[in-house]
Design a protein around this motif. Structure first.
Motif, PDB file in Angstrom:
ATOM      1  N   UNK A 221      42.715   3.366  57.664  1.00 53.67           N
ATOM      2  CA  UNK A 221      44.167   3.306  57.737  1.00 53.67           C
ATOM      3  C   UNK A 221      44.653   3.081  59.146  1.00 53.67           C
ATOM      4  N   UNK A 222      44.101   3.837  60.109  1.00 54.67           N
ATOM      5  CA  UNK A 222      44.495   3.682  61.507  1.00 54.67           C
ATOM      6  C   UNK A 222      44.084   2.314  62.038  1.00 54.67           C
ATOM      7  N   UNK A 223      42.889   1.858  61.675  1.00 54.11           N
ATOM      8  CA  UNK A 223      42.416   0.548  62.109  1.00 54.11           C
ATOM      9  C   UNK A 223      43.353  -0.551  61.606  1.00 54.11           C
ATOM     10  N   UNK A 224      43.694  -0.523  60.322  1.00 50.96           N
ATOM     11  CA  UNK A 224      44.570  -1.539  59.743  1.00 50.96           C
ATOM     12  C   UNK A 224      45.960  -1.494  60.360  1.00 50.96           C
ATOM     13  N   UNK A 225      46.505  -0.285  60.490  1.00 46.07           N
ATOM     14  CA  UNK A 225      47.841  -0.150  61.058  1.00 46.07           C
ATOM     15  C   UNK A 225      47.930  -0.677  62.475  1.00 46.07           C
ATOM     16  N   UNK A 226      46.961  -0.324  63.316  1.00 45.76           N
ATOM     17  CA  UNK A 226      47.001  -0.782  64.701  1.00 45.76           C
ATOM     18  C   UNK A 226      46.716  -2.282  64.809  1.00 45.76           C
ATOM     19  N   UNK A 227      45.906  -2.822  63.898  1.00 43.17           N
ATOM     20  CA  UNK A 227      45.681  -4.267  63.893  1.00 43.17           C
ATOM     21  C   UNK A 227      46.960  -5.013  63.518  1.00 43.17           C
ATOM     22  N   UNK A 228      47.696  -4.491  62.543  1.00 42.02           N
ATOM     23  CA  UNK A 228      48.974  -5.093  62.166  1.00 42.02           C
ATOM     24  C   UNK A 228      49.965  -5.047  63.329  1.00 42.02           C
ATOM     25  N   UNK A 229      49.998  -3.911  64.024  1.00 41.87           N
ATOM     26  CA  UNK A 229      50.910  -3.771  65.169  1.00 41.87           C
ATOM     27  C   UNK A 229      50.497  -4.690  66.312  1.00 41.87           C
ATOM     28  N   UNK A 230      49.191  -4.829  66.528  1.00 48.28           N
ATOM     29  CA  UNK A 230      48.733  -5.751  67.573  1.00 48.28           C
ATOM     30  C   UNK A 230      49.139  -7.175  67.244  1.00 48.28           C
ATOM     31  N   UNK A 231      49.032  -7.547  65.978  1.00 48.87           N
ATOM     32  CA  UNK A 231      49.385  -8.918  65.587  1.00 48.87           C
ATOM     33  C   UNK A 231      50.870  -9.183  65.767  1.00 48.87           C
ATOM     34  N   UNK A 232      51.733  -8.259  65.321  1.00 47.53           N
ATOM     35  CA  UNK A 232      53.173  -8.490  65.432  1.00 47.53           C
ATOM     36  C   UNK A 232      53.610  -8.466  66.887  1.00 47.53           C
ATOM     37  N   UNK A 233      52.951  -7.653  67.720  1.00 43.31           N
ATOM     38  CA  UNK A 233      53.266  -7.629  69.153  1.00 43.31           C
ATOM     39  C   UNK A 233      52.796  -8.913  69.815  1.00 43.31           C
ATOM     40  N   UNK A 234      51.625  -9.404  69.412  1.00 39.58           N
ATOM     41  CA  UNK A 234      51.156 -10.679  69.952  1.00 39.58           C
ATOM     42  C   UNK A 234      52.084 -11.826  69.593  1.00 39.58           C
ATOM     43  N   UNK A 235      52.631 -11.804  68.368  1.00 41.81           N
ATOM     44  CA  UNK A 235      53.585 -12.834  67.969  1.00 41.81           C
ATOM     45  C   UNK A 235      54.864 -12.744  68.797  1.00 41.81           C
ATOM     46  N   UNK A 236      55.305 -11.530  69.088  1.00 37.84           N
ATOM     47  CA  UNK A 236      56.489 -11.351  69.927  1.00 37.84           C
ATOM     48  C   UNK A 236      56.232 -11.880  71.336  1.00 37.84           C
ATOM     49  N   UNK A 237      55.045 -11.616  71.852  1.00 37.65           N
ATOM     50  CA  UNK A 237      54.682 -12.129  73.175  1.00 37.65           C
ATOM     51  C   UNK A 237      54.652 -13.651  73.168  1.00 37.65           C
ATOM     52  N   UNK A 238      54.092 -14.248  72.113  1.00 36.24           N
ATOM     53  CA  UNK A 238      54.071 -15.702  71.986  1.00 36.24           C
ATOM     54  C   UNK A 238      55.485 -16.259  71.924  1.00 36.24           C
ATOM     55  N   UNK A 239      56.368 -15.579  71.187  1.00 36.43           N
ATOM     56  CA  UNK A 239      57.754 -16.022  71.084  1.00 36.43           C
ATOM     57  C   UNK A 239      58.409 -16.092  72.459  1.00 36.43           C
ATOM     58  N   UNK A 240      58.088 -15.137  73.309  1.00 36.15           N
ATOM     59  CA  UNK A 240      58.647 -15.154  74.665  1.00 36.15           C
ATOM     60  C   UNK A 240      58.087 -16.318  75.480  1.00 36.15           C
ATOM     61  N   UNK A 241      56.789 -16.550  75.380  1.00 36.32           N
ATOM     62  CA  UNK A 241      56.204 -17.653  76.134  1.00 36.32           C
ATOM     63  C   UNK A 241      56.709 -19.005  75.642  1.00 36.32           C
ATOM     64  N   UNK A 242      57.112 -19.094  74.373  1.00 40.59           N
ATOM     65  CA  UNK A 242      57.667 -20.347  73.856  1.00 40.59           C
ATOM     66  C   UNK A 242      59.041 -20.652  74.444  1.00 40.59           C
ATOM     67  N   UNK A 243      59.648 -19.680  75.121  1.00 39.01           N
ATOM     68  CA  UNK A 243      60.885 -19.947  75.858  1.00 39.01           C
ATOM     69  C   UNK A 243      60.605 -20.675  77.172  1.00 39.01           C
ATOM     70  N   UNK A 244      59.327 -20.755  77.518  1.00 38.77           N
ATOM     71  CA  UNK A 244      58.924 -21.369  78.784  1.00 38.77           C
ATOM     72  C   UNK A 244      58.041 -22.589  78.559  1.00 38.77           C
ATOM     73  N   UNK A 245      57.088 -22.473  77.641  1.00 40.07           N
ATOM     74  CA  UNK A 245      56.115 -23.539  77.410  1.00 40.07           C
ATOM     75  C   UNK A 245      56.689 -24.622  76.495  1.00 40.07           C
TER      76      UNK A 245
END
Length: 272
Positions: A221-245
């Motif tokens: 449960x903890x592994x899945x939850x943190x993997x989901x959070x890592x993915x959504x945070x990575x997408x948010x980070x990508x969204x920010x870089x798309x304001x530049x790239x």
């Protein structure tokens, strides 16, 4: 498929990616279909979508005490449902703010900020209220996946809005509906500054935190939850870089969107 594969962090990450892409696309399709309809029709759609919000609230409350991998997925989906209904209400112009006018080019900075806040004040107040209620009911729960999913979505959205206000090199206004086009007058096209640096640094640290916790997780449960959070945070980070790239991010959804109806009314001085 083996049971350990179901709990794989890679499957969780790809699931988060798909759910983010699909839910965003579904909202954009509804907004495009309703773009040239009247305010009453848009309000009716928001009311008709209330069961989605209700299911999200029910799922969030139900999964707080469950520590399984399935509960982590359920909490993640529930947070997306709550977030999605609020975003739908915003993009359909039902819950925005009291200011529906474009910003003149020669106003002082303090007035520009007040005007920008006025375009989305009610939306921001609702988000803060929902976030506060979620923390009040979910802090310390056995399964915080839904709570942190909504929290990361909120933090990333506030950060993105601040960057659009402060200025970034690339701003995609393709999916802004006609009834919200005045908001684009509050954006700035310029080189990224300290706001962008703080945002990407914070999101990078958050991503590293979720990855570290996923690696150290002691159960599925903890592994899945943190993997989901890592993915959504990575997408948010990508969204920010798309304001530049210079990457064509709009192509992710453009192919599934219905063709926009032509507005034959004459454009005003701030039209697009």
């Amino acid at each position: 498929m083996k049971e350990q594969d179901v709990h794989s962090p890679w499957i969780a990450a790809f699931a988060a990616l798909f759910l983010w892409w699909f839910s965003t696309g579904a909202i954009l399709v509804v907004v495009r279909l309703m773009e040239r309809r009247g305010e009453a029709a848009r309000r009716a759609v928001v009311v008709a979508a209330l069961p989605v919000m209700g299911l999200g609230i029910w799922g969030y409350e139900t999964t707080l005490g469950a520590g399984s991998a399935g509960a982590a997925y359920g909490a993640f989906l529930s947070a997306l449902a709550i977030w999605g209904w609020i975003e739908l209400a915003f993009l359909l112009g039902v819950i925005t703010g009291p200011n529906a006018h474009a910003c003149p080019a020669d106003v002082p900075e303090w007035e520009r900020f007040v005007r920008a806040w006025g375009t989305l004040a009610f939306h921001e107040i609702l988000l803060v209220a929902v976030l506060g209620l979620m923390w009040a009911t979910g802090a310390g729960a056995a399964n915080p996946t839904g709570l942190w999913t909504f929290t990361m979505l909120y933090a990333a959205r506030v950060s993105a809005k601040l960057n659009l206000y402060a200025g970034v090199p690339r701003i995609n206004v393709e999916f802004i509906p006609a009834h919200l086009r005045h908001m684009a007058s509050h954006f700035r096209l310029r080189r990224p500054g300290w706001v962008f640096a703080v945002a990407v640094t914070g999101l990078t640290l958050a991503l590293a935190c979720w990855i570290e916790r996923a690696i150290a997780a002691g159960d599925a449960g903890a592994l899945t939850g943190h993997a989901l959070l890592a993915a959504i945070t990575g997408l948010a980070l990508l969204e920010h870089w798309l304001m530049v790239l210079p990457l064509p991010d709009a192509k992710l959804w453009r192919w599934m969107m219905p063709a926009p109806k032509q507005d034959k009314r004459p454009e005003g001085p701030h039209g697009f």
